[in-house]
Design an enzyme around this catalytic site. Sequence first.
Site, PDB file in Angstrom:
ATOM      1  N   GLU A  85       0.889  -1.173   0.000  1.00  0.00           N
ATOM      2  CA  GLU A  85       0.000   0.000   0.000  1.00  0.00           C
ATOM      3  C   GLU A  85       0.916   1.209   0.000  1.00  0.00           C
ATOM      4  O   GLU A  85       1.757   1.352   0.892  1.00  0.00           O
ATOM      5  CB  GLU A  85      -0.926  -0.020   1.212  1.00  0.00           C
ATOM      6  CG  GLU A  85      -1.834  -1.247   1.265  1.00  0.00           C
ATOM      7  CD  GLU A  85      -2.649  -1.482   0.006  1.00  0.00           C
ATOM      8  OE1 GLU A  85      -2.986  -0.499  -0.687  1.00  0.00           O
ATOM      9  OE2 GLU A  85      -2.926  -2.647  -0.328  1.00  0.00           O
ATOM     10  N   CYS A  94      -1.818   8.767   4.671  1.00  0.00           N
ATOM     11  CA  CYS A  94      -1.821   8.426   3.246  1.00  0.00           C
ATOM     12  C   CYS A  94      -3.127   8.868   2.611  1.00  0.00           C
ATOM     13  O   CYS A  94      -3.200   9.114   1.419  1.00  0.00           O
ATOM     14  CB  CYS A  94      -1.615   6.935   3.078  1.00  0.00           C
ATOM     15  SG  CYS A  94      -2.535   6.020   4.308  1.00  0.00           S
TER      16      CYS A  94
HETATM   17  P1  NAD Z   1       8.962   5.316   3.247  1.00  0.00           P
HETATM   18  O1  NAD Z   1       8.731   4.701   1.921  1.00  0.00           O
HETATM   19  O2  NAD Z   1      10.027   6.333   3.380  1.00  0.00           O
HETATM   20  O3  NAD Z   1       9.308   4.177   4.318  1.00  0.00           O
HETATM   21  C1  NAD Z   1       8.459   3.053   4.483  1.00  0.00           C
HETATM   22  C2  NAD Z   1       9.317   1.889   4.962  1.00  0.00           C
HETATM   23  O4  NAD Z   1      10.173   1.510   3.894  1.00  0.00           O
HETATM   24  C3  NAD Z   1      10.211   2.244   6.143  1.00  0.00           C
HETATM   25  O5  NAD Z   1      10.287   1.146   7.023  1.00  0.00           O
HETATM   26  C4  NAD Z   1      11.532   2.499   5.466  1.00  0.00           C
HETATM   27  O6  NAD Z   1      12.642   2.322   6.298  1.00  0.00           O
HETATM   28  C5  NAD Z   1      11.493   1.450   4.372  1.00  0.00           C
HETATM   29  N1  NAD Z   1      12.444   1.685   3.286  1.00  0.00           N
HETATM   30  C6  NAD Z   1      12.965   2.842   2.840  1.00  0.00           C
HETATM   31  N2  NAD Z   1      13.816   2.591   1.831  1.00  0.00           N
HETATM   32  C7  NAD Z   1      13.818   1.249   1.636  1.00  0.00           C
HETATM   33  C8  NAD Z   1      14.471   0.363   0.752  1.00  0.00           C
HETATM   34  N3  NAD Z   1      15.314   0.801  -0.167  1.00  0.00           N
HETATM   35  N4  NAD Z   1      14.197  -0.959   0.836  1.00  0.00           N
HETATM   36  C9  NAD Z   1      13.325  -1.415   1.748  1.00  0.00           C
HETATM   37  N5  NAD Z   1      12.671  -0.636   2.628  1.00  0.00           N
HETATM   38  C10 NAD Z   1      12.916   0.684   2.565  1.00  0.00           C
HETATM   39  O7  NAD Z   1       7.555   5.885   3.747  1.00  0.00           O
HETATM   40  P2  NAD Z   1       7.217   6.677   5.073  1.00  0.00           P
HETATM   41  O8  NAD Z   1       7.787   8.052   4.975  1.00  0.00           O
HETATM   42  O9  NAD Z   1       7.510   5.879   6.274  1.00  0.00           O
HETATM   43  O10 NAD Z   1       5.633   6.749   4.958  1.00  0.00           O
HETATM   44  C11 NAD Z   1       4.993   7.654   4.105  1.00  0.00           C
HETATM   45  C12 NAD Z   1       4.589   7.021   2.807  1.00  0.00           C
HETATM   46  O11 NAD Z   1       3.791   5.865   3.059  1.00  0.00           O
HETATM   47  C13 NAD Z   1       3.725   7.927   1.956  1.00  0.00           C
HETATM   48  O12 NAD Z   1       4.072   7.784   0.614  1.00  0.00           O
HETATM   49  C14 NAD Z   1       2.317   7.407   2.222  1.00  0.00           C
HETATM   50  O13 NAD Z   1       1.398   7.731   1.214  1.00  0.00           O
HETATM   51  C15 NAD Z   1       2.556   5.952   2.352  1.00  0.00           C
HETATM   52  N6  NAD Z   1       1.512   5.290   3.105  1.00  0.00           N
HETATM   53  C16 NAD Z   1       0.566   4.603   2.415  1.00  0.00           C
HETATM   54  C17 NAD Z   1      -0.462   3.966   3.084  1.00  0.00           C
HETATM   55  C18 NAD Z   1      -1.514   3.202   2.335  1.00  0.00           C
HETATM   56  O14 NAD Z   1      -2.294   2.499   2.960  1.00  0.00           O
HETATM   57  N7  NAD Z   1      -1.576   3.315   1.016  1.00  0.00           N
HETATM   58  C19 NAD Z   1      -0.515   4.036   4.469  1.00  0.00           C
HETATM   59  C20 NAD Z   1       0.485   4.742   5.158  1.00  0.00           C
HETATM   60  C21 NAD Z   1       1.493   5.356   4.461  1.00  0.00           C
END
Ligand code: NAD
Length: 541
Positions: free
Chosen positions: A293, A327
């Site tokens: 998501e 989100c």
């Molecule tokens: P992010 O993508 O920066 O981080 C999410 C997770 O991914 C973290 O645990 C992070 O450490 C990890 N990550 C980062 N780089 C990575 C890599 N190269 N490989 C593997 N994992 C990696 O997101 P965030 O800032 O924590 O959250 C915000 C984002 O999440 C926004 O884009 C938001 O829209 C989305 N979001 C979506 C939903 C949904 O249900 N669609 C819900 C909540 C948040």
Amino acid sequence: MGKGFYDVPIAVNEPILSYAPGSPEREEVLKTYKEMYNSTVEVPLFINGREVTTENKVTISPPHEHKHSLGVYYQASQQHIEEAIETAVEARKNWAAMPWENRAGIFLRAAELIAGPYRARLNAATMLGQSKTIHQAEIDSACEIIDFLRFNVQFMTEIYAEQPESTSGAWNRLEYRPLEGFVYAITPFNFTAIAGNLPTSAALMGNVVIWKPSHSQMYSAKVLLDIFREAGVPDGVINMVMGNAAMITDTILASPDFSGVHFTGSTDVFKGIWQKIGNNIHTYKTYPRIVGETGGKDFIVAHKSSDPKQVATAISRGAFEFQGQKCSAASRCYISKSIWDDVKNFVTEDLKSFKMGSPEDMDNFITAVIHEASFDKLARYIDEAKAASNAEIIAGGTYDKSEGYFIRPTVIVTEDPKYTTMCTELFGPVLTIYVFEDDAWEDTLHLVDGTSEYALTGAVFSEDRYALEKAVRILENAAGNFYINDKPTGAVVGQQPFGGARASGTNDKAGSKLNLYRWISPRMVKETFVSPVDYRYPFLG
Ligand code: NAD
């Protein structure tokens, strides 16, 4: 299965406590907040039931007071990740064989621990570490995670009850096996409930999990882990690892036992993971499940027939609660010209009344954004809007990171419906509005549909049923969660299953059975009671 067809408690949504002045819950959470603020926490890795500290530690600070230290978390080396994989695969033998009612019992117990003895602690950790107001913490780190745990148990039993027809000569049974291998859960900073749900939903279905929380959610991740342990999750079933995300992911995706990823976060990170899985496809014993998501550019569209006060309230709450870091938060609005002046006045009045500061002061509606990188990005977009000839800032537009990462809720009005902040996910308290001509309803709906790569949430306001029907039809694929005369945030488990398509995710709907189906691999068992003893069919004469 044990020795009966057991009914589980009927899942009900956890009531939201008010935290009104003088209430016992307010007193308790503030006391807990102070205690946690004035002490330090250690967050080790958690591998096969063992707490692991390393040389490599990072300070945890509240976003609203970044010079204050709440403690440290430890970062893993590649060897730790390899150990987590090996021990999880070993732990799977017992966990996958465990009768389901035991798994149900563990996660129902976790729900009740959060509802009772851990409520204040998990909420206070979410307030401190993620800068949520008490109301935002309560609906997330109390109610939503409790709901996920209770409803998922009920959904699991509903799935298990789905069985094929049998005839008198044979008995057909579907066994809902866990995936063969381990699941990798990667969680975002913005919801403690999501951080809890992604590992537990897969574990509930009999899988073992390696969970990588966000480095900006470490405090509440630690409290969640304490709760899972107290609830009785056995060693090796849910492991928690932190550190270099790319290293952790590369190590995990190189394992032949990798059987699925349960991700929530930004679109680019998810696409990168998907690509790596594709590159490694010949490595795996089984095709991995890929559930993600991701981002959004969520909208509100208001028809000329809609009530300006209702539209303004949806904007004030839907775009700015938790600093726009949901989100589902509205970040682009389309308002019909004849109601614009009223909507504008109501919204700017609301924004003037927003108090901003620490969540400890419960007068504050707005707190800080999550970290410096987010602050700097938002400040840059605000500065660009100030300089742009086709955009105007009508509210907010100021920021200050001396104490905490504070951005004053900001509204940009643009004449260009494709202006950069109408298309790009900013993930902060910055909303962009485009005002359209009253007679351009249908064209505007096509514009909404075609402006962004995302399709997560959207809301339409209209008192005219024909206009509404047109919106529902034209915007069919523009949002996975679509709201009529309501703000686009605030989905409730068991009521509005959540998720979007296009660049917003695989739309596997957290908080519903649909998500749990992704963590099982059914085995069809046909048992024939009297087996044939002659190969010849009657037609052979
Ligand atoms: P992010 O993508 O920066 O981080 C999410 C997770 O991914 C973290 O645990 C992070 O450490 C990890 N990550 C980062 N780089 C990575 C890599 N190269 N490989 C593997 N994992 C990696 O997101 P965030 O800032 O924590 O959250 C915000 C984002 O999440 C926004 O884009 C938001 O829209 C989305 N979001 C979506 C939903 C949904 O249900 N669609 C819900 C909540 C948040």
